[in-house]
Write an enzyme that holds these catalytic residues in place. Structure first.
Site, PDB file in Angstrom:
ATOM      1  N   CYS A  50       0.820  -1.228   0.000  1.00  0.00           N
ATOM      2  CA  CYS A  50       0.000   0.000   0.000  1.00  0.00           C
ATOM      3  C   CYS A  50       0.847   1.268   0.000  1.00  0.00           C
ATOM      4  O   CYS A  50       0.647   2.163   0.814  1.00  0.00           O
ATOM      5  CB  CYS A  50      -1.015   0.021   1.124  1.00  0.00           C
ATOM      6  N   TYR A  91      -1.417   4.272   1.836  1.00  0.00           N
ATOM      7  CA  TYR A  91      -2.547   4.632   0.955  1.00  0.00           C
ATOM      8  C   TYR A  91      -2.450   6.087   0.502  1.00  0.00           C
ATOM      9  O   TYR A  91      -3.438   6.683   0.096  1.00  0.00           O
ATOM     10  CB  TYR A  91      -3.899   4.392   1.624  1.00  0.00           C
ATOM     11  N   TRP A 136      -3.977   5.312   6.236  1.00  0.00           N
ATOM     12  CA  TRP A 136      -4.183   3.875   6.459  1.00  0.00           C
ATOM     13  C   TRP A 136      -3.137   3.311   7.413  1.00  0.00           C
ATOM     14  O   TRP A 136      -3.411   2.404   8.186  1.00  0.00           O
ATOM     15  CB  TRP A 136      -4.137   3.125   5.130  1.00  0.00           C
ATOM     16  N   TYR A 140     -10.648  -5.224  -5.556  1.00  0.00           N
ATOM     17  CA  TYR A 140      -9.746  -4.597  -4.602  1.00  0.00           C
ATOM     18  C   TYR A 140      -8.355  -5.219  -4.692  1.00  0.00           C
ATOM     19  O   TYR A 140      -8.205  -6.443  -4.690  1.00  0.00           O
ATOM     20  CB  TYR A 140     -10.324  -4.782  -3.204  1.00  0.00           C
ATOM     21  N   HIS A 141      -7.334  -4.369  -4.789  1.00  0.00           N
ATOM     22  CA  HIS A 141      -5.936  -4.784  -4.891  1.00  0.00           C
ATOM     23  C   HIS A 141      -5.593  -5.382  -6.247  1.00  0.00           C
ATOM     24  O   HIS A 141      -4.696  -6.241  -6.340  1.00  0.00           O
ATOM     25  CB  HIS A 141      -5.562  -5.775  -3.771  1.00  0.00           C
ATOM     26  N   HIS A 173      -3.865   0.030  -5.966  1.00  0.00           N
ATOM     27  CA  HIS A 173      -5.079   0.557  -5.356  1.00  0.00           C
ATOM     28  C   HIS A 173      -5.818   1.540  -6.271  1.00  0.00           C
ATOM     29  O   HIS A 173      -6.263   2.604  -5.850  1.00  0.00           O
ATOM     30  CB  HIS A 173      -4.752   1.212  -4.007  1.00  0.00           C
TER      31      HIS A 173
END
Length: 950
Positions: free
Chosen positions: A544, A588, A606, A808-809, A894
């Site tokens: 991230c 993030y 995050w 997601y991801h 992301h």
């Protein structure tokens, strides 16, 4: 079981363990079952070699203590499974033998119907060098034999391969996206609870449809009718019972029907019983073209009352496979033209009110069989036929027994379907599929009427030849076989040598870390080889992070699980080194390379503490190669915060900024907040409003892409990070100086969050993956169809369907050959269902002919390796071209890619080639490595030449 992010109340004390806040025991129920291992009864296995006591059959005996092991002859080694019948397969699982030696590294998978003629590779990749079970996902195929080839041993320790167990996974079609769908139920409860029918297609497993129970309880059966508002080839239904711990209303016996018009329902009714359980159940059936699907609950599973309930109902299938019939012609052995207009052409005219009718007014009426031959004018893949009976309330001439043949030349015919029967006395459309074949002509042979007693006639309102079992129609692009990675690729960067660097976290399957190491994998699209590596030398878990490509091609990776650290990758030496720590720990965050080579970053609550909660707000800072990181207190993060309802300070409000570097070291923050801002880095930094993004709301986990100079497309996103409906919104932003104007354009066909968008050489933008309802680590509402935005029409066109959800991801990046890699998704531990250790490559329509074959491409024969901003360069091509563009090499994690941008270059004929001028403004042509493409008059791009600008 799917792990989700930890939620905290505003009054909760700070968490002592930095990473404890991100994991919680709440599970996201899986709404549609995935492929399960098929029973191996009667199966056999053979191998190229087998060591004594390690027979091939040991890999399919369901005993993990036994194993197949090849001899020590040179790699590769193969094991082939014979299922003894043609079965639908969507993948396989591989469990290594105990001990490290013999683990398969690089692999490939092939299939065969006869064990002699083998397909091309339906999957390739590299398995991680560990003891856990691995899964290979493929597009569902129907086959008898499956071959797994071990190309290398994972650690290059020995020359043999081994497997404790290999399972084949049953196959189904993918889940259809539900954007724009509506439902109608015979009953719903809206007074005593929110039990409306629409809840069962909202993507939220905590809501439900419940039939009325307050004041009255209508009797069973109950109906739930889905209108997809488009035709799809439907092949299954997924039912998830209520998730609140109660069982009232769980469906027992059921009936499933399909329809094209909501009035005439297919006679091919599917019946059965659901179990009285809270987990997802999927029922498959013969594929049928349909707009409407009706689920009838005949009984309640536990006989507890007259109610019906559902948390989620999904449909499986593929997009409309009907081939375009423009220009086609038809001939028949007989047609009525005197007593009525019953000519053969009527069955290709798109009008259900007209019909083809064999002759009936003459004294001598021809008898069976009757033939109807379609000339499609060009050879193409054909995989089925939809037959629409007449719609005038008469069943006369309805086809009973039939055969279907195909031909390349209208002389030699091949049987595809022999002596099958259509259902009698129905006006509903009926669908039949067969193995795909290339043909120009298709012939339907009617051998009897539907009842056998109606006379010697044949009729049809319409015949629709279908693509290859729901294959993509022309101009929709194609997806490659899946490429396996030894990790879930959550972050990625395109390197100057054309390879793709990817990484996950400290673990290949889990984001929880902070252990000071990162697992990486480098993919070479030219060879298909994936090389794995553990990076521990920088002491940095790079999950991230912020990512930016520096002017010299190095990649700056900041924060994440180890939130204050900076690591720098040098592709020239394939080495990682430490950079200086940031002044603010972050995860993030986003970052952007500026015109002078510095890097700006902002946000990121995050990790490294939550802004405005247990640490101060995470304002901007800037990196330079000479001074490291410098805080910019004037680059205030507050104006770019979203209104996320999750609480916890700025935990979700300052994530994933859409940063667009621009002239004069300014940065446009175009989202995800609806408020846009200009950030500057001089002095203490500053921020000034750039207005709002039209009528758009906050669009967390959406995208912003510069598709030409000062032109930015924004797409999708959701008002909140999680538990939020995504939008299909699209806007064009135009930068003029420091003025940003916003214009709303046509929406996507699908709502999306957690998707990725990639600009192509022709200026079009490919949108891939995402989900309708934003929930991290869930594929319940995954969108498998890509969409392509055309700046000329400012509209989206639906593209081909991926085999694997990318939510997601996940990541997506443009490759130098003009294709797009889409990969990853998940990274939520060994206990979750959404880890995707693979990727697929999309071939856009511009690289294909109308027949789906590779298009002839222009070539760049000569181009400089470097160019200064403002320089004029000379480029030579193999033939005349019409346009040029440059695209900066991208990075992705992301749903954020702040490095990619496309600039069109105007060519001037000169010196046997073309002169191109690189923009002089370094805020537009950011220094660094770019891909230079030439495009011909048809819009087909060359393979890129890599050029270093600046």
């Amino acid at each position: 079981m799917v792990l989700h992010e930890q939620e905290r109340s505003e009054s909760a004390p700070p968490v002592a363990d930095e990473h404890a806040r991100h994991v919680m025991p709440r599970a996201i129920p899986v709404a549609v079952t995935t492929g399960a291992p098929l029973p191996k009864i009667g199966w056999t296995a053979t191998a190229d070699t087998a060591a004594s006591g390690f027979a091939a059959g040991s890999a399919i005996d369901d005993q993990t203590a036994t194993a197949w092991k090849s001899t020590t002859t040179a790699m590769p080694h193969q094991i082939t499974i014979d299922t003894k019948n043609r079965v639908a397969i969507s993948g396989l699982t591989y469990l290594p033998m105990s001990g490290a030696n013999g683990r398969i590294g690089q692999y490939r998978v092939q299939v065969s119907d006869n064990g002699t003629t083998w397909s091309g590779n339906i999957a390739t990749g590299t398995f991680a060098d560990n003891a856990t079970a691995k899964t290979v996902t493929i597009n569902t195929v129907i086959t008898r034999y499956v071959r797994l080839t071990a190309v290398t041993e994972a650690g290059n320790r020995v020359s043999y391969a081994a497997a404790a167990e290999i399972n084949l996974l049953g196959g189904t079609d993918p889940v259809l996206p539900r954007t724009g769908w509506t439902v109608a139920a015979d009953s719903q409860e809206t007074a005593g609870e929110d039990g409306k029918a629409a809840n069962a297609i909202d993507g939220n497993t905590s809501t439900l449809w419940h039939t009325q129970w307050q004041d009255a309880s209508p009797d069973l059966p109950h109906t739930f009718t889905i209108d997809m508002h488009a035709v799809n080839l439907v092949s299954g239904l997924g039912y998830l019972g209520r998730q609140d711990g109660a069982q009232f209303g769980n469906i027992g016996q059921y009936r499933i029907e399909t329809s094209m018009d909501g009035t005439n329902w297919s006679p091919n009714v599917v019946t059965g019983s659901f179990s009285d359980i809270a987990t997802a159940q999927t029922k498959t059936f013969a594929s049928a073209l349909a707009r409407y699907v009706r689920l009838t609950a005949v009984t309640e599973a536990g006989r507890r009352g007259p109610w019906t309930s559902a948390a989620e109902i999904n449909l499986l299938g593929r997009g409309d496979p009907r081939l375009t019939r423009t220009g086609w012609t038809a001939t028949a052995d007989s047609q009525e033209t005197l007593g009525e207009d019953g000519k053969a052409a009527n069955a290709l005219d798109g009008n259900n009110a007209t019909i083809w009718h064999t002759a009936w007014s003459a004294e001598s009426v021809p008898g069976f069989p009757h033939t109807y031959t379609i000339d499609m004018k060009t050879s193409q893949l054909v995989g089925g036929l939809a037959y629409q009976p007449r719609q005038d309330s008469s069943f006369n001439g309805g086809i009973g027994t039939y055969s279907i043949q195909t031909s390349a030349n209208n002389t030699t015919w091949t049987d595809q379907i022999t002596d099958e029967k259509f259902a009698p006395e129905t006006a509903a459309q009926q669908t039949v599929l067969f193995p795909p074949v290339t043909a120009r002509y298709l012939r339907i042979i009617a051998k009897s009427s539907e009842s056998g007693e109606q006379g010697p006639w044949t009729t049809a309102a319409e015949f629709y030849p279908l693509g290859a079992s729901g294959a993509v129609v022309p101009n929709r692009g194609t997806w490659s076989a899946p490429v396996g990675f030894p990790l879930v690729p959550v972050a990625a960067a395109v390197l100057p040598n054309g390879k793709i660097l990817t990484w996950s976290a400290s673990f290949d399957n889990d984001y929880v870390g902070g252990t000071g190491r990162t697992l990486t994998a480098t993919y070479d699209p030219a060879t298909g080889v994936v090389t794995q590596r553990e990076v521990a030398e920088t002491g940095h878990d790079m999950f991230c992070p912020g990512i930016s490509v520096l002017p010299d091609g190095r990649i700056l990776v900041t924060g994440g699980n180890d939130a204050a650290l900076t690591s720098i990758y040098d592709p020239a030496t394939d080495s990682w080194t430490n950079g200086p720590d940031m002044t603010t720990a972050r995860g993030y965050q986003s970052s952007a390379t500026l015109s002078d080579g510095r890097v700006f970053t902002i946000g990121g609550s995050w990790s490294g503490g939550v802004g405005n909660y247990d640490v101060g707000r995470k304002n901007g800072e800037v990196w330079s190669a000479t001074t490291g990181w410098t805080a910019l207190p004037g680059a205030d993060v507050v104006p770019m915060l979203t209104a996320d309802p999750g609480g916890n300070g700025d935990y979700r409000k300052d994530n994933h900024a859409w940063l667009i570097a621009w002239s004069g070291n300014k940065v446009l923050q175009a989202g995800p907040s609806k408020k846009m801002n200009w950030y500057t880095i001089s002095g203490q930094g500053s921020v000034a409003s750039a207005g709002t993004r039209g009528d758009d709301g906050d669009a967390m986990n959406g995208n912003a892409i510069m598709y030409d100079t000062g032109k930015i497309l924004t797409v999708g996103g959701a008002p909140a990070y999680q538990d939020s409906n995504a939008t299909a919104n699209a806007y064009v932003l135009t930068i003029s100086g420091t003025t940003v104007t916003t214009r709303k354009v046509a929406s996507m066909a699908n709502t999306r969050a957690f998707h990725n968008s990639v600009v192509l050489p022709d200026g079009k933008v490919l949108v891939v993956g995402g989900e309708n309802y934003a929930v991290p680590f869930s594929d319940n509402t995954a969108v498998l169809n890509a969409e392509l935005w055309d700046p000329a029409t400012e509209t989206f066109t639906t593209m081909a369907t991926q085999a694997v959800p990318r939510t997601y991801h996940s990541i997506a990046l443009l490759l130098p050959d003009g294709r797009v890699l889409s990969a990853g998704g998940g990274l939520c531990s060994e206990y979750c269902d959404t880890n995707h250790f693979d990727g697929q490559i999309f071939t856009p329509p511009y690289l294909l002919t109308a027949e789906g074959k590779p298009a002839a491409r222009p070539t760049i024969t000569t181009a400089p390796a470097t160019a200064a901003n403002g320089a004029t360069i000379n480029v030579k091509t193999g033939a005349a071209v019409s346009a040029f563009s440059i695209i900066r090499m991208g990075t992705a994690t992301h749903s954020v890619d702040t490095d990619q941008r496309r600039l069109s270059l105007t060519p001037t004929a000169a010196s046997g080639g073309y002169n191109l001028t690189i923009p002089s403004d370094k805020g537009i042509a950011i220094p660094g490595y770019w891909m230079l493409f030439a495009l011909d008059a048809k819009g087909v791009p060359s393979v890129a030449k890599i050029i270093k600008i600046g």
